[in-house]
Motif scaffolding. Structure first.
Motif, PDB file in Angstrom:
ATOM      1  N   LEU A  33      -4.246  -3.540  -0.870  1.00 58.11           N
ATOM      2  CA  LEU A  33      -4.246  -4.048   0.503  1.00 58.11           C
ATOM      3  C   LEU A  33      -4.758  -2.998   1.484  1.00 58.11           C
ATOM      4  CD1 LEU A  33      -0.872  -5.997   0.506  1.00 58.11           C
ATOM      5  CD2 LEU A  33      -3.168  -6.983   0.617  1.00 58.11           C
ATOM      6  N   GLU A  34      -4.356  -1.755   1.284  1.00 57.20           N
ATOM      7  CA  GLU A  34      -4.806  -0.692   2.183  1.00 57.20           C
ATOM      8  C   GLU A  34      -6.287  -0.376   1.994  1.00 57.20           C
ATOM      9  OE1 GLU A  34      -2.301   2.751   2.171  1.00 57.20           O
ATOM     10  OE2 GLU A  34      -0.643   1.675   3.133  1.00 57.20           O
ATOM     11  N   ARG A  35      -6.846  -0.721   0.850  1.00 54.96           N
ATOM     12  CA  ARG A  35      -8.281  -0.539   0.627  1.00 54.96           C
ATOM     13  C   ARG A  35      -9.103  -1.710   1.166  1.00 54.96           C
ATOM     14  NH1 ARG A  35      -7.533   0.292  -5.047  1.00 54.96           N
ATOM     15  NH2 ARG A  35      -6.411   2.223  -5.207  1.00 54.96           N
ATOM     16  N   GLY A  36      -8.404  -2.737   1.677  1.00 52.19           N
ATOM     17  CA  GLY A  36      -9.114  -3.852   2.275  1.00 52.19           C
ATOM     18  C   GLY A  36      -9.239  -5.078   1.405  1.00 52.19           C
ATOM     19  N   HIS A  37      -8.648  -5.079   0.222  1.00 53.94           N
ATOM     20  CA  HIS A  37      -8.684  -6.262  -0.633  1.00 53.94           C
ATOM     21  C   HIS A  37      -7.793  -7.345  -0.028  1.00 53.94           C
ATOM     22  CE1 HIS A  37     -10.732  -4.379  -4.119  1.00 53.94           C
ATOM     23  NE2 HIS A  37     -10.233  -3.276  -3.578  1.00 53.94           N
ATOM     24  N   PRO A  38      -8.160  -8.604  -0.189  1.00 51.32           N
ATOM     25  CA  PRO A  38      -7.323  -9.676   0.369  1.00 51.32           C
ATOM     26  C   PRO A  38      -5.980  -9.752  -0.362  1.00 51.32           C
ATOM     27  CG  PRO A  38      -9.100 -10.597  -0.956  1.00 51.32           C
ATOM     28  CD  PRO A  38      -9.346  -9.121  -0.868  1.00 51.32           C
ATOM     29  N   GLY A  39      -4.948 -10.073   0.391  1.00 51.95           N
ATOM     30  CA  GLY A  39      -3.612 -10.174  -0.184  1.00 51.95           C
ATOM     31  C   GLY A  39      -3.176 -11.618  -0.300  1.00 51.95           C
ATOM     32  N   SER A  40      -2.279 -11.875  -1.222  1.00 55.25           N
ATOM     33  CA  SER A  40      -1.736 -13.228  -1.370  1.00 55.25           C
ATOM     34  C   SER A  40      -0.798 -13.517  -0.200  1.00 55.25           C
ATOM     35  CB  SER A  40      -0.964 -13.347  -2.689  1.00 55.25           C
ATOM     36  OG  SER A  40       0.220 -12.581  -2.628  1.00 55.25           O
ATOM     37  N   LEU A  41      -0.511 -14.772  -0.004  1.00 58.30           N
ATOM     38  CA  LEU A  41       0.388 -15.178   1.075  1.00 58.30           C
ATOM     39  C   LEU A  41       1.767 -14.556   0.882  1.00 58.30           C
ATOM     40  CD1 LEU A  41       0.783 -16.837   3.617  1.00 58.30           C
ATOM     41  CD2 LEU A  41       1.346 -18.797   2.187  1.00 58.30           C
ATOM     42  N   GLU A  42       2.244 -14.480  -0.379  1.00 62.82           N
ATOM     43  CA  GLU A  42       3.556 -13.889  -0.655  1.00 62.82           C
ATOM     44  C   GLU A  42       3.581 -12.407  -0.300  1.00 62.82           C
ATOM     45  OE1 GLU A  42       1.817 -15.566  -3.128  1.00 62.82           O
ATOM     46  OE2 GLU A  42       2.869 -17.468  -2.934  1.00 62.82           O
ATOM     47  N   SER A  43       2.506 -11.697  -0.639  1.00 67.25           N
ATOM     48  CA  SER A  43       2.439 -10.267  -0.323  1.00 67.25           C
ATOM     49  C   SER A  43       2.423 -10.038   1.175  1.00 67.25           C
ATOM     50  CB  SER A  43       1.185  -9.642  -0.943  1.00 67.25           C
ATOM     51  OG  SER A  43       1.217  -9.727  -2.342  1.00 67.25           O
ATOM     52  N   LEU A  44       1.621 -10.834   1.873  1.00 68.33           N
ATOM     53  CA  LEU A  44       1.544 -10.677   3.329  1.00 68.33           C
ATOM     54  C   LEU A  44       2.860 -11.051   4.003  1.00 68.33           C
ATOM     55  CD1 LEU A  44      -2.054 -12.019   4.008  1.00 68.33           C
ATOM     56  CD2 LEU A  44      -1.290  -9.649   3.797  1.00 68.33           C
ATOM     57  N   ASN A  45       3.537 -12.070   3.480  1.00 64.03           N
ATOM     58  CA  ASN A  45       4.855 -12.446   4.016  1.00 64.03           C
ATOM     59  C   ASN A  45       5.848 -11.302   3.842  1.00 64.03           C
ATOM     60  OD1 ASN A  45       4.837 -14.983   5.244  1.00 64.03           O
ATOM     61  ND2 ASN A  45       4.780 -16.029   3.279  1.00 64.03           N
ATOM     62  N   ALA A  46       5.838 -10.672   2.665  1.00 65.58           N
ATOM     63  CA  ALA A  46       6.758  -9.562   2.401  1.00 65.58           C
ATOM     64  C   ALA A  46       6.496  -8.402   3.362  1.00 65.58           C
ATOM     65  CB  ALA A  46       6.627  -9.104   0.950  1.00 65.58           C
ATOM     66  N   LEU A  47       5.224  -8.077   3.580  1.00 62.87           N
ATOM     67  CA  LEU A  47       4.889  -6.981   4.485  1.00 62.87           C
ATOM     68  C   LEU A  47       5.222  -7.330   5.930  1.00 62.87           C
ATOM     69  CD1 LEU A  47       1.550  -5.768   2.916  1.00 62.87           C
ATOM     70  CD2 LEU A  47       3.758  -4.616   2.876  1.00 62.87           C
ATOM     71  N   ALA A  48       4.965  -8.573   6.320  1.00 65.63           N
ATOM     72  CA  ALA A  48       5.298  -8.996   7.683  1.00 65.63           C
ATOM     73  C   ALA A  48       6.800  -8.875   7.928  1.00 65.63           C
ATOM     74  CB  ALA A  48       4.825 -10.429   7.916  1.00 65.63           C
ATOM     75  N   ALA A  49       7.606  -9.216   6.929  1.00 69.89           N
ATOM     76  CA  ALA A  49       9.059  -9.104   7.070  1.00 69.89           C
ATOM     77  C   ALA A  49       9.480  -7.641   7.185  1.00 69.89           C
ATOM     78  CB  ALA A  49       9.753  -9.772   5.883  1.00 69.89           C
ATOM     79  N   VAL A  50       8.889  -6.769   6.383  1.00 69.56           N
ATOM     80  CA  VAL A  50       9.244  -5.347   6.423  1.00 69.56           C
ATOM     81  C   VAL A  50       8.857  -4.729   7.759  1.00 69.56           C
ATOM     82  CG1 VAL A  50       8.648  -3.092   5.448  1.00 69.56           C
ATOM     83  CG2 VAL A  50       9.187  -4.972   3.934  1.00 69.56           C
ATOM     84  N   PHE A  51       7.668  -5.074   8.251  1.00 73.85           N
ATOM     85  CA  PHE A  51       7.196  -4.503   9.512  1.00 73.85           C
ATOM     86  C   PHE A  51       7.706  -5.267  10.736  1.00 73.85           C
ATOM     87  CE2 PHE A  51       3.557  -2.923   6.799  1.00 73.85           C
ATOM     88  CZ  PHE A  51       4.015  -1.620   6.777  1.00 73.85           C
ATOM     89  N   GLU A  52       8.459  -6.346  10.486  1.00 68.18           N
ATOM     90  CA  GLU A  52       9.055  -7.149  11.555  1.00 68.18           C
ATOM     91  C   GLU A  52       8.008  -7.685  12.522  1.00 68.18           C
ATOM     92  OE1 GLU A  52      11.833  -4.318  13.116  1.00 68.18           O
ATOM     93  OE2 GLU A  52      13.332  -4.834  11.615  1.00 68.18           O
ATOM     94  N   ILE A  53       6.942  -8.258  11.959  1.00 62.89           N
ATOM     95  CA  ILE A  53       5.887  -8.854  12.761  1.00 62.89           C
ATOM     96  C   ILE A  53       5.588 -10.241  12.215  1.00 62.89           C
ATOM     97  CG2 ILE A  53       4.830  -6.648  13.404  1.00 62.89           C
ATOM     98  CD1 ILE A  53       2.721  -7.161  11.250  1.00 62.89           C
ATOM     99  N   ASP A  54       4.851 -11.025  12.995  1.00 61.92           N
ATOM    100  CA  ASP A  54       4.433 -12.346  12.538  1.00 61.92           C
ATOM    101  C   ASP A  54       3.390 -12.209  11.448  1.00 61.92           C
ATOM    102  OD1 ASP A  54       6.050 -13.754  14.285  1.00 61.92           O
ATOM    103  OD2 ASP A  54       4.541 -13.720  15.889  1.00 61.92           O
TER     104      ASP A  54
END
Length: 161
Positions: A33-54
């Motif tokens: 993800l940090e290299r710019g590869h697209p992430g799955s919806l589950e991965s992005l949801n997990a990161l959004a929850a950790v960073f407390e953002i939408d």
């Protein structure tokens, strides 16, 4: 998106391993993800929850860091402490497994063929792995941790994160 994830991770002083632990994702996924590869919806949801953002925020180009936190959300320092406690627990589980298995191997060796102590070889090999695990968890090696990573990025950017 990749810059936003990395920036938010570094602003919190987290390594990729720590973010993976907190989010429940693999280190490899964080790296991709940090290299710019697209992430799955589950991965992005997990990161959004950790960073407390939408979730939409991770899909948008990076702007500025969000400062609004949910009132019932886990604070970043609490999440980091929880992740560290989990690492310590995993180390003690690993150490217990080592002691039990090596004790069983020693008993088998001493009962079956006491003339040659072959159990010493797996004990030494696995023992090095347990020692390395302990050194990583208890940060016996002062470099290559989250603070080191943040300092290196700041040095490259020429500014504070």
């Amino acid at each position: 998106m990749s810059i936003l994830i990395q920036k938010m991770r570094l602003q919190r002083g987290w390594s990729q391993e720590q973010l993976a632990e907190i989010s429940g994702l693999s280190v490899r996924t964080i790296q991709r993800l940090e290299r710019g590869h697209p992430g799955s919806l589950e991965s992005l949801n997990a990161l959004a929850a950790v960073f407390e953002i939408d979730l939409d925020r991770l899909k948008e180009p990076p702007m500025d860091m969000p400062h609004a936190a949910q009132p019932d959300a886990v604070r970043p320092d609490e999440a980091l402490a929880l992740a560290h406690v989990r690492k310590i627990k995993a180390f003690y589980v690993h150490l217990t497994q080592y002691v039990v298995v090596i004790a069983i191997l020693a008993a088998i060796n001493l009962v079956g063929y006491p003339q040659y102590l072959w159990f010493v070889w797996p004990a030494l090999g696995w023992g090095l792995g347990v020692a390395a695990h302990g050194a990583a968890v208890f940060e016996f090696i002062p470099f290559l941790g989250a603070d080191w990573e943040r300092r290196q990025v700041e040095k490259r950017l020429g500014r504070q994160l």
